[in-house]
Design a protein around this motif. Structure first.
Motif, PDB file in Angstrom:
ATOM      1  N   THR A 153       0.836  -1.202   0.000  1.00 34.27           N
ATOM      2  CA  THR A 153       0.000   0.000   0.000  1.00 34.27           C
ATOM      3  C   THR A 153       0.869   1.249   0.000  1.00 34.27           C
ATOM      4  OG1 THR A 153      -1.776  -1.141   1.173  1.00 34.27           O
ATOM      5  CG2 THR A 153      -1.784   1.266   1.251  1.00 34.27           C
ATOM      6  N   THR A 154       1.881   1.264   0.839  1.00 36.49           N
ATOM      7  CA  THR A 154       2.789   2.412   0.886  1.00 36.49           C
ATOM      8  C   THR A 154       3.586   2.541  -0.405  1.00 36.49           C
ATOM      9  OG1 THR A 154       2.997   2.325   3.296  1.00 36.49           O
ATOM     10  CG2 THR A 154       4.766   3.408   2.088  1.00 36.49           C
ATOM     11  N   LEU A 155       4.086   1.424  -0.923  1.00 40.40           N
ATOM     12  CA  LEU A 155       4.852   1.475  -2.170  1.00 40.40           C
ATOM     13  C   LEU A 155       3.995   2.022  -3.314  1.00 40.40           C
ATOM     14  CD1 LEU A 155       6.839  -1.878  -1.952  1.00 40.40           C
ATOM     15  CD2 LEU A 155       7.774   0.436  -1.791  1.00 40.40           C
ATOM     16  N   LYS A 156       2.726   1.657  -3.346  1.00 41.80           N
ATOM     17  CA  LYS A 156       1.830   2.169  -4.381  1.00 41.80           C
ATOM     18  C   LYS A 156       1.640   3.675  -4.236  1.00 41.80           C
ATOM     19  CE  LYS A 156      -1.348   2.042  -7.640  1.00 41.80           C
ATOM     20  NZ  LYS A 156      -0.944   2.001  -9.074  1.00 41.80           N
ATOM     21  N   ARG A 157       1.475   4.150  -3.009  1.00 43.09           N
ATOM     22  CA  ARG A 157       1.325   5.595  -2.782  1.00 43.09           C
ATOM     23  C   ARG A 157       2.577   6.347  -3.226  1.00 43.09           C
ATOM     24  NH1 ARG A 157      -0.532   6.696   3.287  1.00 43.09           N
ATOM     25  NH2 ARG A 157      -0.955   8.792   2.447  1.00 43.09           N
TER      26      ARG A 157
ATOM     27  N   TRP B 152       4.814   5.325  -5.427  1.00 42.76           N
ATOM     28  CA  TRP B 152       4.954   5.214  -6.878  1.00 42.76           C
ATOM     29  C   TRP B 152       4.033   6.194  -7.594  1.00 42.76           C
ATOM     30  CZ3 TRP B 152       8.264   3.382 -10.224  1.00 42.76           C
ATOM     31  CH2 TRP B 152       7.868   3.202 -11.544  1.00 42.76           C
ATOM     32  N   ASP B 153       2.783   6.270  -7.160  1.00 46.50           N
ATOM     33  CA  ASP B 153       1.825   7.162  -7.805  1.00 46.50           C
ATOM     34  C   ASP B 153       2.226   8.622  -7.623  1.00 46.50           C
ATOM     35  OD1 ASP B 153       0.338   5.003  -8.599  1.00 46.50           O
ATOM     36  OD2 ASP B 153      -1.177   5.198  -7.022  1.00 46.50           O
ATOM     37  N   ARG B 154       2.855   8.942  -6.483  1.00 43.36           N
ATOM     38  CA  ARG B 154       3.211  10.335  -6.205  1.00 43.36           C
ATOM     39  C   ARG B 154       4.551  10.740  -6.793  1.00 43.36           C
ATOM     40  NH1 ARG B 154       4.765  12.820  -0.361  1.00 43.36           N
ATOM     41  NH2 ARG B 154       6.768  12.012  -1.110  1.00 43.36           N
ATOM     42  N   ASP B 155       5.584   9.868  -6.633  1.00 46.16           N
ATOM     43  CA  ASP B 155       6.957  10.271  -6.932  1.00 46.16           C
ATOM     44  C   ASP B 155       7.650   9.469  -8.026  1.00 46.16           C
ATOM     45  OD1 ASP B 155       6.623  12.065  -4.856  1.00 46.16           O
ATOM     46  OD2 ASP B 155       7.648  10.818  -3.383  1.00 46.16           O
ATOM     47  N   HIS B 156       7.159   8.284  -8.362  1.00 43.41           N
ATOM     48  CA  HIS B 156       7.848   7.391  -9.290  1.00 43.41           C
ATOM     49  C   HIS B 156       9.329   7.224  -8.927  1.00 43.41           C
ATOM     50  CE1 HIS B 156       4.340   7.122 -11.832  1.00 43.41           C
ATOM     51  NE2 HIS B 156       4.985   6.320 -12.644  1.00 43.41           N
ATOM     52  N   PRO B 157       9.639   6.827  -7.702  1.00 51.40           N
ATOM     53  CA  PRO B 157      11.039   6.658  -7.318  1.00 51.40           C
ATOM     54  C   PRO B 157      11.678   5.451  -7.981  1.00 51.40           C
ATOM     55  CG  PRO B 157       9.627   5.768  -5.617  1.00 51.40           C
ATOM     56  CD  PRO B 157       8.717   6.380  -6.634  1.00 51.40           C
TER      57      PRO B 157
END
Length: 391
Positions: free
Chosen positions: A174-178, A180-185
């Motif tokens: 869930t955190t990784l998705k957030r 990714w959607d925000r920052d694309h790290p």
């Protein structure tokens, strides 16, 4: 409706339930036993599952010798193993981190458990990010006793994410998705974990031990060995690899141990060969599953963490993996108190803990003074009685 018909209906329902359970036992484990990685056999992959080349028996058996895993889990879930009481909630006083830290300066902010924000050379690095309230499948598992040290909304843009392995308290989809959607790290992990992370629609770079992910001139992530295991469900054990990381940086490297037991401890020496370690993030908690235990097969305690720090030749270190989720037997503040006692007895400098949510400046790298090897049994004998008596 006659009693006979009621009994017949109950019997039929029980029969269907038994058939369903039998089918579930036969089918569900195969469904859950995902094949996260396919590749050539190596010194830590047998073609089907990964393993620790320095021995794996201690990461397969329950943490308490002589106790079956179901019995151990039942006692843990019911909380009837005599464990010391933890606080229900811990009050924190977070300070917002800067947006960026440029040049040779370095700032580290402990978010909780194994999650740390490290900022230096204009790069924001996040380790094993977990912002969820609980850690476990279907939101069932240990719950936070402390809120994240940085509210997600106040987290600066993240450039690099280090994802050490697939356990829920380290890989929070869930955190990784957030993120990714925000920052694309750039998310760097070890073999097979990209498949797990991909289930959330997130892209990750998965490398074997020794693999290198270039970030920008002077900055690169090296995936390095440690001693652990992996699983999202009981039946997919070791389908994905676990790792530590060295982030190569001008002025001294960052080392993140991930989640690890001691094993042969040579993995710390191997990481040190990539260059001077300015900051080491090393787990110090979840090491005790019975009174007096100082380490578990897949988790190091403060004594082994101090030896890892010594072997790395690091000049600064932060003890993590404690005081956020209740995963083991020891008291809430036993890890930092025991680490302080060990560091004093061993003559170590620069290795301790930091408050949750407080940006902490990290000193420039300085070669540490030589310290003799820290042997667990000998160190226990040297510790003050008060430290040995910590719950």
């Amino acid at each position: 409706m006659t009693v006979k018909r009621v009994l017949r209906g109950i019997g039929t329902a029980l029969l269907f339930l038994i058939v369903f359970l039998c089918l579930a036992i036969a089918i569900v484990p195969r469904f859950l036993d995902a094949r996260y990685y396919r590749g050539p056999v190596s010194g830590h992959f047998d073609g089907v599952r990964f393993f620790n080349p320095d021995g794996a028996e201690d990461t397969v058996a329950p943490p308490v010798r002589g106790m079956s895993r179901p019995n151990f889990l039942l006692r843990y879930i019911l909380g009837n193993d005599g464990r010391p009481k933890w606080p229900d909630r811990v009050t924190i006083h977070p300070v917002a981190p800067p947006a960026r830290v440029e040049g040779e300066a370095m700032v580290a902010t402990w978010v909780g458990h194994a999650t740390v924000l490290v900022q230096t050379h204009g790069v924001n690095i996040l380790t094993d990010p977990v912002w969820s309230r609980t850690v476990g499948p279907l939101d069932i598992g240990p719950a936070r006793v402390a809120a994240p040290g940085i509210a997600f909304e106040r987290l600066p843009k993240i450039d690099i994410v280090l994802a050490s392995h697939d356990h829920y308290d380290h890989m929070d989809l869930t955190t990784l998705k957030r993120l990714w959607d925000r920052d694309h790290p750039t998310i760097v992990t070890s073999l097979g974990n990209d498949s797990v992370i991909g289930q959330a629609g997130v892209r990750a770079t998965a490398l074997d031990w020794g693999g290198v992910a270039p970030i920008k001139p002077g900055v690169a992530v090296v995936v390095t060995r440690n001693h652990h295991w992996g699983s999202r469900w009981a039946s997919d054990r070791n389908r994905a690899l676990w790792s530590s990381f060295v982030v190569k940086l001008p002025g001294g490297n960052l080392f993140f141990a991930g989640d690890t037991g001691a094993g042969d401890l040579q993995w710390a020496n191997e990481a040190a060969r990539y260059g001077p370690v300015r900051l080491a993030l090393i787990p110090i908690g979840a090491f005790r599953f019975m009174p007096g235990q100082m380490a578990a097969g897949s988790h190091i305690g403060p004594i082994d963490a101090a030896e890892v720090y010594r072997r790395l030749g690091a000049s600064s270190g932060i003890g993590v993996h404690w005081g956020t989720f209740r995963l083991s037997y020891e008291g809430y503040d036993t890890p930092p108190r025991l680490l302080a006692a060990v560091s004093k007895a061993a003559g170590l400098q620069g290795f301790g803990t930091v408050p949750l949510g407080v940006p902490t400046p990290i000193a420039a790298y300085r070669p540490p003074a030589p310290v003799p090897p820290i042997v667990r049994e000998a160190m226990v004998a040297r510790l003050p009685a008060a430290a040995r008596a910590l719950p």
